[in-house]
Write an enzyme that holds these catalytic residues in place. Sequence first.
Site, mmCIF file in Angstrom:
data_model
loop_
_atom_site.group_PDB
_atom_site.id
_atom_site.type_symbol
_atom_site.label_atom_id
_atom_site.label_comp_id
_atom_site.label_asym_id
_atom_site.label_seq_id
_atom_site.Cartn_x
_atom_site.Cartn_y
_atom_site.Cartn_z
ATOM 1 N N ASP A 31 0.834 -1.197 0.000
ATOM 2 C CA ASP A 31 0.000 0.000 0.000
ATOM 3 C C ASP A 31 0.874 1.254 0.000
ATOM 4 O O ASP A 31 2.007 1.231 0.488
ATOM 5 C CB ASP A 31 -0.886 -0.038 1.252
ATOM 6 N N ASN A 52 -10.057 -2.431 -6.911
ATOM 7 C CA ASN A 52 -9.174 -1.496 -7.637
ATOM 8 C C ASN A 52 -9.660 -1.216 -9.057
ATOM 9 O O ASN A 52 -9.263 -0.229 -9.673
ATOM 10 C CB ASN A 52 -7.728 -2.016 -7.694
HETATM 11 C C1 FPP Z 1 -1.665 0.309 -3.476
HETATM 12 O O1 FPP Z 1 -1.190 1.626 -3.410
HETATM 13 C C2 FPP Z 1 -1.060 -0.341 -4.595
HETATM 14 C C3 FPP Z 1 -1.737 -0.799 -5.684
HETATM 15 C C4 FPP Z 1 -3.189 -0.699 -5.862
HETATM 16 C C5 FPP Z 1 -1.014 -1.406 -6.781
HETATM 17 C C6 FPP Z 1 0.044 -2.335 -6.314
HETATM 18 C C7 FPP Z 1 0.970 -2.513 -7.407
HETATM 19 C C8 FPP Z 1 2.294 -2.428 -7.279
HETATM 20 C C9 FPP Z 1 3.036 -2.216 -6.029
HETATM 21 C C10 FPP Z 1 3.094 -2.631 -8.439
HETATM 22 C C11 FPP Z 1 3.492 -4.044 -8.319
HETATM 23 C C12 FPP Z 1 3.898 -4.495 -9.564
HETATM 24 C C13 FPP Z 1 4.038 -5.762 -9.829
HETATM 25 C C14 FPP Z 1 4.606 -6.086 -11.097
HETATM 26 C C15 FPP Z 1 3.636 -6.829 -8.900
HETATM 27 P P1 FPP Z 1 -2.214 2.785 -3.657
HETATM 28 O O2 FPP Z 1 -2.192 3.152 -5.079
HETATM 29 O O3 FPP Z 1 -3.559 2.383 -3.129
HETATM 30 O O4 FPP Z 1 -1.600 3.898 -2.780
HETATM 31 P P2 FPP Z 1 -2.394 5.027 -1.998
HETATM 32 O O5 FPP Z 1 -3.205 4.311 -0.932
HETATM 33 O O6 FPP Z 1 -1.302 5.851 -1.439
HETATM 34 O O7 FPP Z 1 -3.240 5.756 -2.981
#
Ligand code: FPP
Length: 236
Positions: free
Chosen positions: A13, A61
């Site tokens: 996250d 998501n």
């Molecule tokens: C949550 O952070 C993360 C995600 C929804 C995407 C997770 C993906 C990755 C870490 C890339 C991984 C890549 C591979 C190839 C496995 P958020 O966007 O919800 O962050 P926020 O809560 O700060 O908005």
Amino acid sequence: MSRIPVHVAFIMDGNGRWAQARGLPRHEGHRRGATVVKKILRIAEKKGIKYATFFAFSSENFSRPESEVNFLMNLFEKFLKKYGKTLCEKEIRFRAIGNLWQLPFNLQFAIENLTQNTARFDRFHLTMALNYGARSEVIQAIGNLLKNKDVDVGNLTWEDFEQYLYTKDLPDPDLIIRTSGEQRLSNFLLLQSAYAELYFTKTHWPDFNEEEFLLAIEDYGTRERRMGKINDKTND
Ligand code: FPP
């Protein structure tokens, strides 16, 4: 030597907040997040962990802006294509769990390819949760179980039921690490985490590093895992 978890699962996250705090577009956080996955995998292997599972995309998501969803889908596909060879060389078995059929065809194809190409390996297991939601997993499991006329529903055991989950070939996670300060499971491996130790850090996923990971493992080593039983020594 401290106790090492067999299976560690990650709720990655904070990519968006990491990027926004630096005046960057959210996708830069995701891009950097993908590089962290590779680093963490290397450390996990080195430490003797055998299973690593990453919550890369929840079913919820999909309601993000189309441009962000598309970016992530492309990122996952590129990651699998680029990293696929290394996984084979290092004898890492790849799996994806979730409602995979709702993912873009190219990504489904890359997943299928890598799953098949690595199916013979057992040294280390990498699992990506993509379009995953625990409630949906359970509903599907029940649907499939009820289709099986040989199942004796009245005498069902957990061992019978878990055969219908996406994770049927994986041990339950011992340790779940969530970055970015939120302290919840967000519909991730809800049944499988029944006895998992939970570790939360304020660090955003793009900044999660070896030092942080080792701290989490060390902390896990201090936990007393009674699994619902009584500790023989203290009787409490
Ligand atoms: C949550 O952070 C993360 C995600 C929804 C995407 C997770 C993906 C990755 C870490 C890339 C991984 C890549 C591979 C190839 C496995 P958020 O966007 O919800 O962050 P926020 O809560 O700060 O908005």
